[in-house]
Scaffold this motif. Structure first.
Motif, PDB file in Angstrom:
ATOM      1  N   PRO A  48      60.800  87.464 144.879  1.00 21.48           N
ATOM      2  CA  PRO A  48      60.491  88.870 144.600  1.00 21.48           C
ATOM      3  C   PRO A  48      61.234  89.509 143.428  1.00 21.48           C
ATOM      4  CG  PRO A  48      61.732  88.650 146.629  1.00 21.48           C
ATOM      5  CD  PRO A  48      61.395  87.267 146.170  1.00 21.48           C
ATOM      6  N   ILE A  49      62.347  88.952 142.981  1.00 19.07           N
ATOM      7  CA  ILE A  49      63.081  89.588 141.893  1.00 19.07           C
ATOM      8  C   ILE A  49      62.854  88.882 140.565  1.00 19.07           C
ATOM      9  CG2 ILE A  49      65.380  90.136 141.010  1.00 19.07           C
ATOM     10  CD1 ILE A  49      66.239  90.457 143.937  1.00 19.07           C
ATOM     11  N   ALA A  50      63.057  87.585 140.518  1.00 15.44           N
ATOM     12  CA  ALA A  50      63.079  86.881 139.237  1.00 15.44           C
ATOM     13  C   ALA A  50      61.737  86.333 138.785  1.00 15.44           C
ATOM     14  CB  ALA A  50      64.085  85.740 139.310  1.00 15.44           C
ATOM     15  N   CYS A  51      60.765  86.280 139.657  1.00 17.56           N
ATOM     16  CA  CYS A  51      59.538  85.562 139.304  1.00 17.56           C
ATOM     17  C   CYS A  51      58.312  86.448 139.161  1.00 17.56           C
ATOM     18  CB  CYS A  51      59.259  84.488 140.338  1.00 17.56           C
ATOM     19  SG  CYS A  51      60.513  83.225 140.401  1.00 17.56           S
ATOM     20  N   ARG A  52      58.451  87.564 138.562  1.00 20.57           N
ATOM     21  CA  ARG A  52      57.270  88.409 138.323  1.00 20.57           C
ATOM     22  C   ARG A  52      56.544  87.839 137.120  1.00 20.57           C
ATOM     23  NH1 ARG A  52      58.126  93.916 140.743  1.00 20.57           N
ATOM     24  NH2 ARG A  52      59.893  93.540 142.082  1.00 20.57           N
ATOM     25  N   THR A  53      55.770  86.800 137.375  1.00 20.03           N
ATOM     26  CA  THR A  53      55.202  86.023 136.290  1.00 20.03           C
ATOM     27  C   THR A  53      53.802  85.549 136.606  1.00 20.03           C
ATOM     28  OG1 THR A  53      55.605  84.143 134.849  1.00 20.03           O
ATOM     29  CG2 THR A  53      56.149  83.839 137.131  1.00 20.03           C
ATOM     30  N   ALA A  54      53.130  85.122 135.599  1.00 20.12           N
ATOM     31  CA  ALA A  54      51.829  84.487 135.748  1.00 20.12           C
ATOM     32  C   ALA A  54      51.785  83.358 134.740  1.00 20.12           C
ATOM     33  CB  ALA A  54      50.705  85.476 135.488  1.00 20.12           C
ATOM     34  N   GLU A  55      50.991  82.363 135.020  1.00 21.45           N
ATOM     35  CA  GLU A  55      50.870  81.262 134.080  1.00 21.45           C
ATOM     36  C   GLU A  55      49.416  80.895 133.915  1.00 21.45           C
ATOM     37  OE1 GLU A  55      51.700  77.335 136.583  1.00 21.45           O
ATOM     38  OE2 GLU A  55      53.336  78.780 136.663  1.00 21.45           O
ATOM     39  N   THR A  56      49.091  80.380 132.767  1.00 19.98           N
ATOM     40  CA  THR A  56      47.734  79.948 132.496  1.00 19.98           C
ATOM     41  C   THR A  56      47.785  78.522 131.999  1.00 19.98           C
ATOM     42  OG1 THR A  56      47.079  82.184 131.891  1.00 19.98           O
ATOM     43  CG2 THR A  56      45.638  80.394 131.174  1.00 19.98           C
ATOM     44  N   CYS A  57      47.100  77.631 132.698  1.00 25.20           N
ATOM     45  CA  CYS A  57      47.004  76.241 132.281  1.00 25.20           C
ATOM     46  C   CYS A  57      45.539  75.984 131.993  1.00 25.20           C
ATOM     47  CB  CYS A  57      47.506  75.310 133.375  1.00 25.20           C
ATOM     48  SG  CYS A  57      49.245  75.564 133.772  1.00 25.20           S
TER      49      CYS A  57
ATOM     50  N   ARG B  10      52.259  94.189 126.350  1.00 26.91           N
ATOM     51  CA  ARG B  10      51.665  94.641 127.612  1.00 26.91           C
ATOM     52  C   ARG B  10      51.561  93.532 128.646  1.00 26.91           C
ATOM     53  NH1 ARG B  10      45.619  94.119 127.593  1.00 26.91           N
ATOM     54  NH2 ARG B  10      45.180  92.910 125.720  1.00 26.91           N
ATOM     55  N   HIS B  11      51.514  92.269 128.211  1.00 27.01           N
ATOM     56  CA  HIS B  11      51.487  91.142 129.146  1.00 27.01           C
ATOM     57  C   HIS B  11      52.878  90.572 129.366  1.00 27.01           C
ATOM     58  CE1 HIS B  11      47.202  90.959 129.500  1.00 27.01           C
ATOM     59  NE2 HIS B  11      47.051  90.919 128.192  1.00 27.01           N
ATOM     60  N   GLY B  12      53.893  91.202 128.843  1.00 32.30           N
ATOM     61  CA  GLY B  12      55.241  90.680 128.979  1.00 32.30           C
ATOM     62  C   GLY B  12      55.628  89.868 127.764  1.00 32.30           C
ATOM     63  N   THR B  13      56.247  88.742 128.007  1.00 30.83           N
ATOM     64  CA  THR B  13      56.725  87.866 126.955  1.00 30.83           C
ATOM     65  C   THR B  13      56.029  86.527 127.092  1.00 30.83           C
ATOM     66  OG1 THR B  13      58.857  88.964 126.994  1.00 30.83           O
ATOM     67  CG2 THR B  13      58.807  86.782 126.011  1.00 30.83           C
ATOM     68  N   MET B  14      55.657  85.919 125.977  1.00 29.08           N
ATOM     69  CA  MET B  14      55.001  84.616 126.012  1.00 29.08           C
ATOM     70  C   MET B  14      56.043  83.521 125.844  1.00 29.08           C
ATOM     71  SD  MET B  14      51.803  85.109 126.460  1.00 29.08           S
ATOM     72  CE  MET B  14      50.607  86.420 126.352  1.00 29.08           C
ATOM     73  N   CYS B  15      56.109  82.644 126.817  1.00 23.05           N
ATOM     74  CA  CYS B  15      57.009  81.499 126.793  1.00 23.05           C
ATOM     75  C   CYS B  15      56.154  80.237 126.779  1.00 23.05           C
ATOM     76  CB  CYS B  15      57.883  81.487 128.041  1.00 23.05           C
ATOM     77  SG  CYS B  15      58.754  83.038 128.356  1.00 23.05           S
ATOM     78  N   VAL B  16      56.591  79.220 126.075  1.00 23.52           N
ATOM     79  CA  VAL B  16      55.824  77.972 126.034  1.00 23.52           C
ATOM     80  C   VAL B  16      56.729  76.798 126.364  1.00 23.52           C
ATOM     81  CG1 VAL B  16      54.124  78.848 124.377  1.00 23.52           C
ATOM     82  CG2 VAL B  16      56.121  77.628 123.547  1.00 23.52           C
ATOM     83  N   GLY B  17      56.114  75.738 126.839  1.00 25.62           N
ATOM     84  CA  GLY B  17      56.842  74.519 127.167  1.00 25.62           C
ATOM     85  C   GLY B  17      57.284  73.781 125.920  1.00 25.62           C
ATOM     86  N   SER B  18      58.293  72.944 126.100  1.00 23.14           N
ATOM     87  CA  SER B  18      58.883  72.215 124.975  1.00 23.14           C
ATOM     88  C   SER B  18      57.937  71.193 124.352  1.00 23.14           C
ATOM     89  CB  SER B  18      60.159  71.506 125.441  1.00 23.14           C
ATOM     90  OG  SER B  18      59.878  70.643 126.539  1.00 23.14           O
ATOM     91  N   SER B  19      56.878  70.820 125.054  1.00 21.81           N
ATOM     92  CA  SER B  19      55.964  69.805 124.533  1.00 21.81           C
ATOM     93  C   SER B  19      54.884  70.397 123.627  1.00 21.81           C
ATOM     94  CB  SER B  19      55.294  69.064 125.688  1.00 21.81           C
ATOM     95  OG  SER B  19      54.431  69.942 126.385  1.00 21.81           O
TER      96      SER B  19
END
Length: 131
Positions: free
Chosen positions: A10-19, A44-53
């Motif tokens: 509930p605190i750290a994972c306010r996230t969504a992912e798209t694969c 507005r969607h937060g921050t975009m993070c990407v995987g190292s690959s």
């Protein structure tokens, strides 16, 4: 906010992912950060993070290619900007305001680049093992 993420973390994972093209019903999990990450929202969607690959540019191209065809909308559908993957200015121009919106809130493909924050990129090696 992703209801499943809020329930499980509930605190750290306010996230969504798209694969792109992945089966989202497989409830497999993987740890991508070993500690809590704190970074500022960049859009507005937060921050975009990407995987190292991968890179934000590669993901933006995949986003454009993954836009579903809409027979009710002329000019709506996939956008192929792969020729511009290594030229950020041309890539952003090619993507324009193209949006991927299948199954959730629309993502403006160009925002994967413009809202990318390298400090939140993560090791995605475990994700390929469970996908």
């Amino acid at each position: 906010d992703d209801p499943a993420a809020l329930l499980n973390c509930p605190i750290a994972c306010r996230t969504a992912e798209t694969c792109w093209g992945a089966d989202v019903d497989d409830h497999s999990t993987a740890v991508v950060w070993e500690k809590q990450m704190d970074f500022k929202k960049t859009g507005r969607h937060g921050t975009m993070c990407v995987g190292s690959s991968t890179t934000p540019e590669e993901q933006a191209v995949l986003c454009g290619l993954s836009i579903p065809r809409d027979p009710k909308c002329a000019g709506c559908g996939p956008v192929d900007c792969s020729a511009h993957q290594h030229d950020a200015v041309a890539l952003l121009s090619c993507l324009g305001d193209a949006q991927y919106s299948e199954g959730g809130e629309p993502i403006v493909c160009a925002e994967i680049i413009t809202l990318h924050n390298p400090s939140c990129d993560f090791d995605d090696t475990q994700l390929t093992q469970i996908s």
